[in-house]
Design a protein around this motif. Structure first.
Motif, PDB file in Angstrom:
ATOM      1  N   ALA A 127       0.612  -1.486  -0.278  1.00 28.75           N
ATOM      2  CA  ALA A 127       0.703   0.028  -0.141  1.00 28.75           C
ATOM      3  C   ALA A 127       0.746   1.095  -0.115  1.00 28.75           C
ATOM      4  O   ALA A 127       0.412   2.435  -0.723  1.00 28.75           O
ATOM      5  N   ARG A 131       1.152   4.459  -2.914  1.00 29.82           N
ATOM      6  CA  ARG A 131       0.529   5.436  -1.864  1.00 29.82           C
ATOM      7  C   ARG A 131       2.294   6.453  -2.883  1.00 29.82           C
ATOM      8  O   ARG A 131       2.251   7.548  -3.305  1.00 29.82           O
ATOM      9  N   PHE A 134       2.330   8.033  -6.428  1.00 29.81           N
ATOM     10  CA  PHE A 134       1.117   9.034  -6.950  1.00 29.81           C
ATOM     11  C   PHE A 134       2.181  10.521  -5.819  1.00 29.81           C
ATOM     12  O   PHE A 134       1.701  10.971  -6.536  1.00 29.81           O
ATOM     13  N   SER A 168       4.971   9.378   7.122  1.00 30.81           N
ATOM     14  CA  SER A 168       3.733   8.581   6.639  1.00 30.81           C
ATOM     15  C   SER A 168       3.955   7.678   5.566  1.00 30.81           C
ATOM     16  O   SER A 168       3.187   6.337   4.928  1.00 30.81           O
ATOM     17  N   ARG A 170       5.912   5.123   3.345  1.00 33.66           N
ATOM     18  CA  ARG A 170       6.364   3.851   3.918  1.00 33.66           C
ATOM     19  C   ARG A 170       6.897   3.737   2.472  1.00 33.66           C
ATOM     20  O   ARG A 170       6.429   3.774   1.484  1.00 33.66           O
ATOM     21  N   GLY A 236      -6.059  16.306   0.119  1.00 31.97           N
ATOM     22  CA  GLY A 236      -5.806  16.291   1.204  1.00 31.97           C
ATOM     23  C   GLY A 236      -7.474  15.483   2.217  1.00 31.97           C
ATOM     24  O   GLY A 236      -8.756  15.469   1.997  1.00 31.97           O
ATOM     25  N   HIS A 265      -7.649   3.261  -1.573  1.00 30.29           N
ATOM     26  CA  HIS A 265      -8.117   3.374  -0.323  1.00 30.29           C
ATOM     27  C   HIS A 265      -8.797   2.617  -0.121  1.00 30.29           C
ATOM     28  O   HIS A 265      -8.762   1.817   1.498  1.00 30.29           O
ATOM     29  N   GLY A 268      -3.888  -0.370   2.709  1.00 30.70           N
ATOM     30  CA  GLY A 268      -3.450   0.067   3.895  1.00 30.70           C
ATOM     31  C   GLY A 268      -3.920   0.753   5.000  1.00 30.70           C
ATOM     32  O   GLY A 268      -5.222   0.588   5.160  1.00 30.70           O
ATOM     33  N   ARG A 269      -3.143   1.993   5.359  1.00 39.05           N
ATOM     34  CA  ARG A 269      -3.819   2.599   7.031  1.00 39.05           C
ATOM     35  C   ARG A 269      -3.772   4.659   6.859  1.00 39.05           C
ATOM     36  O   ARG A 269      -3.545   4.247   6.221  1.00 39.05           O
ATOM     37  N   ARG A 271      -4.603   7.393   9.976  1.00 37.89           N
ATOM     38  CA  ARG A 271      -4.273   8.005  11.146  1.00 37.89           C
ATOM     39  C   ARG A 271      -5.897   8.636  11.679  1.00 37.89           C
ATOM     40  O   ARG A 271      -6.320   8.970  10.569  1.00 37.89           O
ATOM     41  N   GLN A 303      -7.910   0.865   6.396  1.00 44.46           N
ATOM     42  CA  GLN A 303      -8.511   2.317   6.011  1.00 44.46           C
ATOM     43  C   GLN A 303      -9.956   0.934   5.109  1.00 44.46           C
ATOM     44  O   GLN A 303     -11.074   2.476   4.786  1.00 44.46           O
ATOM     45  N   SER A 328     -12.663  12.743   1.774  1.00 43.10           N
ATOM     46  CA  SER A 328     -12.394  13.505   0.618  1.00 43.10           C
ATOM     47  C   SER A 328     -12.649  11.914  -0.389  1.00 43.10           C
ATOM     48  O   SER A 328     -13.120  12.223  -1.268  1.00 43.10           O
TER      49      SER A 328
HETATM   50  C1  HEM Z   1      -8.158  11.981  -3.559  1.00 45.39           C
HETATM   51  C2  HEM Z   1      -7.254  11.845  -2.872  1.00 45.39           C
HETATM   52  C3  HEM Z   1      -6.747  11.580  -1.604  1.00 45.39           C
HETATM   53  C4  HEM Z   1      -6.283  11.766  -0.156  1.00 45.39           C
HETATM   54  C5  HEM Z   1      -7.161  13.302   0.251  1.00 45.39           C
HETATM   55  C6  HEM Z   1      -5.214  11.185   0.310  1.00 45.39           C
HETATM   56  C7  HEM Z   1      -5.091  10.981   1.274  1.00 45.39           C
HETATM   57  C8  HEM Z   1      -4.156   9.525   2.207  1.00 45.39           C
HETATM   58  C9  HEM Z   1      -4.359  10.215   3.610  1.00 45.39           C
HETATM   59  C10 HEM Z   1      -4.468  11.444   4.192  1.00 45.39           C
HETATM   60  C11 HEM Z   1      -3.705   8.692   3.873  1.00 45.39           C
HETATM   61  C12 HEM Z   1      -3.644   8.005   5.500  1.00 45.39           C
HETATM   62  C13 HEM Z   1      -1.761   8.694   5.800  1.00 45.39           C
HETATM   63  C14 HEM Z   1      -1.919   8.656   7.149  1.00 45.39           C
HETATM   64  O1  HEM Z   1      -3.008   8.147   8.168  1.00 45.39           O
HETATM   65  O2  HEM Z   1      -0.766   8.514   7.421  1.00 45.39           O
HETATM   66  C15 HEM Z   1      -3.957   8.304   2.775  1.00 45.39           C
HETATM   67  C16 HEM Z   1      -3.742   6.946   2.725  1.00 45.39           C
HETATM   68  C17 HEM Z   1      -3.541   5.974   1.753  1.00 45.39           C
HETATM   69  N1  HEM Z   1      -3.566   6.467  -0.076  1.00 45.39           N
HETATM   70 FE1  HEM Z   1      -4.111   8.374  -0.324  1.00 45.39          FE
HETATM   71  N2  HEM Z   1      -5.204   9.626  -0.782  1.00 45.39           N
HETATM   72  C18 HEM Z   1      -5.334   9.949  -2.271  1.00 45.39           C
HETATM   73  C19 HEM Z   1      -5.041   9.639  -3.416  1.00 45.39           C
HETATM   74  C20 HEM Z   1      -5.132   8.170  -3.275  1.00 45.39           C
HETATM   75  C21 HEM Z   1      -4.272   8.056  -5.047  1.00 45.39           C
HETATM   76  C22 HEM Z   1      -4.586   8.862  -5.871  1.00 45.39           C
HETATM   77  C23 HEM Z   1      -3.203   6.601  -4.217  1.00 45.39           C
HETATM   78  C24 HEM Z   1      -2.963   5.892  -5.678  1.00 45.39           C
HETATM   79  C25 HEM Z   1      -3.083   5.869  -6.541  1.00 45.39           C
HETATM   80  C26 HEM Z   1      -3.814   6.777  -2.450  1.00 45.39           C
HETATM   81  C27 HEM Z   1      -3.068   5.947  -2.308  1.00 45.39           C
HETATM   82  C28 HEM Z   1      -3.469   5.583  -0.526  1.00 45.39           C
HETATM   83  C29 HEM Z   1      -2.828   4.413   0.073  1.00 45.39           C
HETATM   84  C30 HEM Z   1      -2.381   3.035  -0.501  1.00 45.39           C
HETATM   85  C31 HEM Z   1      -2.915   4.269   1.660  1.00 45.39           C
HETATM   86  C32 HEM Z   1      -2.135   3.306   2.388  1.00 45.39           C
HETATM   87  C33 HEM Z   1      -0.867   3.925   3.049  1.00 45.39           C
HETATM   88  C34 HEM Z   1      -0.667   3.413   3.581  1.00 45.39           C
HETATM   89  O3  HEM Z   1      -0.719   2.037   4.408  1.00 45.39           O
HETATM   90  O4  HEM Z   1       1.266   2.918   4.199  1.00 45.39           O
HETATM   91  N3  HEM Z   1      -4.179   7.474  -2.391  1.00 45.39           N
HETATM   92  N4  HEM Z   1      -4.719   8.932   1.634  1.00 45.39           N
END
Ligand code: HEM
Length: 386
Positions: A127, A131, A134, A168, A170, A236, A265, A268-269, A271, A303, A328
């Motif tokens: 995950a 991210r 991205f 954040s 990974r 965000g 989403h 993964g995880r 906060r 998530q 979001s």
């Molecule tokens: C659309 C707007 C997006 C917002 C506002 C957003 C926001 C976030 C936030 C706040 C987190 C948690 C981070 C934390 O707690 O440290 C997260 C996790 C994640 N996001 Fe997004 N994200 C967006 C789009 C995307 C996109 C486009 C991708 C990939 C194509 C993506 C993949 C992920 C993944 C896989 C995680 C989990 C990461 C982990 O477990 O280490 N996100 N995102």
């Protein structure tokens, strides 16, 4: 961070910082003061707000009328029409061409091995890698600027220090491990930006049980600069629909691609700080379950609660059911995007195909090539070459 020292790996991060409440309160007080002095804004475009990574304790509707605190992003970037990412200079199997100076036939296999091992040990790293891709591509294009801890201008306040990334990200250690092996096999040929892109492709394949197969081209060069404040280009968790659409449009991506990529989403995880303010807007049973897990703002939860380690279309049903975490995510239920959400939730295989194409396009944003003067193939991924 002193040169020569590898950056801290996300895998070992146990302490994760959150946006400072004190800072947010001060900022809120300041904008409210400015609002009253200035009077009501003439139009949406005149509003100055914050990117969606801060939930301000005081929200003045005259400043951010739709409850979104992220107008600044959307406003400044939505005005200029942005072409679709071209990915000019990229090619499939880029490192397999014998007659090219970039010939390195083992490169993609080395990345695949590194990702497979890491994900087998801890699926969450997969995950993280998706991210990471991205976050790399959305800021300065896919040029591995997200990996730098020091830059050509000796800046150490890099993207890694920005709110969306700090404590954040990974999977950084997977990129390092792959790069070290690739450098040993064919020095100076394979960019860190391509390793990030191949790693995201491979993580998507593994976590989807091979249902997602992205045709990811190679040929990106690495950038030599990185600045923390540029991470405000990333939407965000508190961003509303308008802002999300503007942010993606600013990178040449469509509303459909925004909805499609948000499907990541499903793994993964996250906060608790990023969603605990909206328990009352969620499905009550789901909210109660989350509340019980959230000891404090820095606690991480899955998530997606049904298949948290599988990259599947489950996220979309959660959005429909009020079981999405962030604002979001939840706003995808709005009029502009609900049709896509429903289609993705119901139609077998449709989202997977769209995700493959959207990831490909994401990987074409702002690509640097050999011709770019400020581009190179880094020797190690966290610092520029001398
Ligand atoms: C659309 C707007 C997006 C917002 C506002 C957003 C926001 C976030 C936030 C706040 C987190 C948690 C981070 C934390 O707690 O440290 C997260 C996790 C994640 N996001 Fe997004 N994200 C967006 C789009 C995307 C996109 C486009 C991708 C990939 C194509 C993506 C993949 C992920 C993944 C896989 C995680 C989990 C990461 C982990 O477990 O280490 N996100 N995102």
């Amino acid at each position: 961070m002193p040169p020569g020292q590898p950056y801290p790996t996300g895998a070992n991060n146990t302490r994760r910082t959150r946006p400072s409440k004190k800072m947010a309160t001060k900022l809120a007080a300041l904008i409210v003061l400015v609002a009253f002095l200035a009077g009501p804004p003439a139009c949406e475009g005149d509003i100055i707000c914050f990117n969606g990574w801060l939930k301000l304790p005081i929200q003045d509707p005259r400043l951010c009328p739709q409850g979104s605190m992220s107008r600044m992003n959307g406003r400044t970037r939505a005005l200029v029409p942005v072409p679709r990412p071209s990915g000019l200079g990229l090619g499939l199997g880029y490192y397999n061409n014998r007659s090219s100076r970039s010939y390195c036939p083992r490169a993609e296999g080395i990345v695949r091995d590194a990702v497979s091992k890491a994900v087998a040990a801890q699926p969450g790293i997969g995950a993280g890698l998706i991210r990471l891709f991205f976050h790399d591509c959305f800021v300065r294009g896919c040029d591995a600027s997200v990996l730098l801890t020091t830059t050509n201008s000796n800046n150490s306040d890099t993207e890694r220090e920005g709110n969306p990334n700090k404590n954040s990200l990974r999977g950084l250690e997977v990129i390092d491990a792959a790069k070290a092996k690739i450098e040993a096999a064919c020095p100076g040929r394979v960019s860190c930006a391509d390793i990030v892109a191949f790693a995201a492709r491979d993580a998507s394949s593994i976590l989807s049980n091979r249902r997602i197969n992205i045709r990811m081209p190679g040929g990106r060069y690495d950038g030599r600069e990185s600045f923390s404040n540029e991470t405000d280009q990333l939407p965000g968790p508190f961003s509303g629909a308008t802002v999300l659409l503007s942010n993606f449009k600013a990178k040449g991506l469509t509303s459909d691609e925004m909805v499609t990529l948000s499907g990541a989403h499903t793994i993964g995880r996250a906060r608790c700080a990023f969603f605990s303010s909206r328990f009352s807007e969620m499905d009550p049973t789901f909210a109660a379950k989350l509340k019980a897990q959230c000891n404090d703002d820095d606690t991480n939860v899955d998530q997606e609660h049904v298949t948290p380690e599988v990259l599947d279309k489950r996220y979309y049903q959660d959005v429909i059911d009020g079981k999405a975490l962030f604002t979001s995510d939840a706003v995808l239920n709005s009029a502009e995007t609900i049709k896509q959400v429903t289609e993705n939730a119901k139609k077998a295989g449709a989202w997977e195909r769209k995700f493959e194409r959207a990831m490909e396009n994401l990987g074409k944003i702002g690509v640097k090539t050999k011709a770019d003067k400020d581009a190179e193939i880094r020797k190690v991924c966290w610092k520029v070459n001398n």
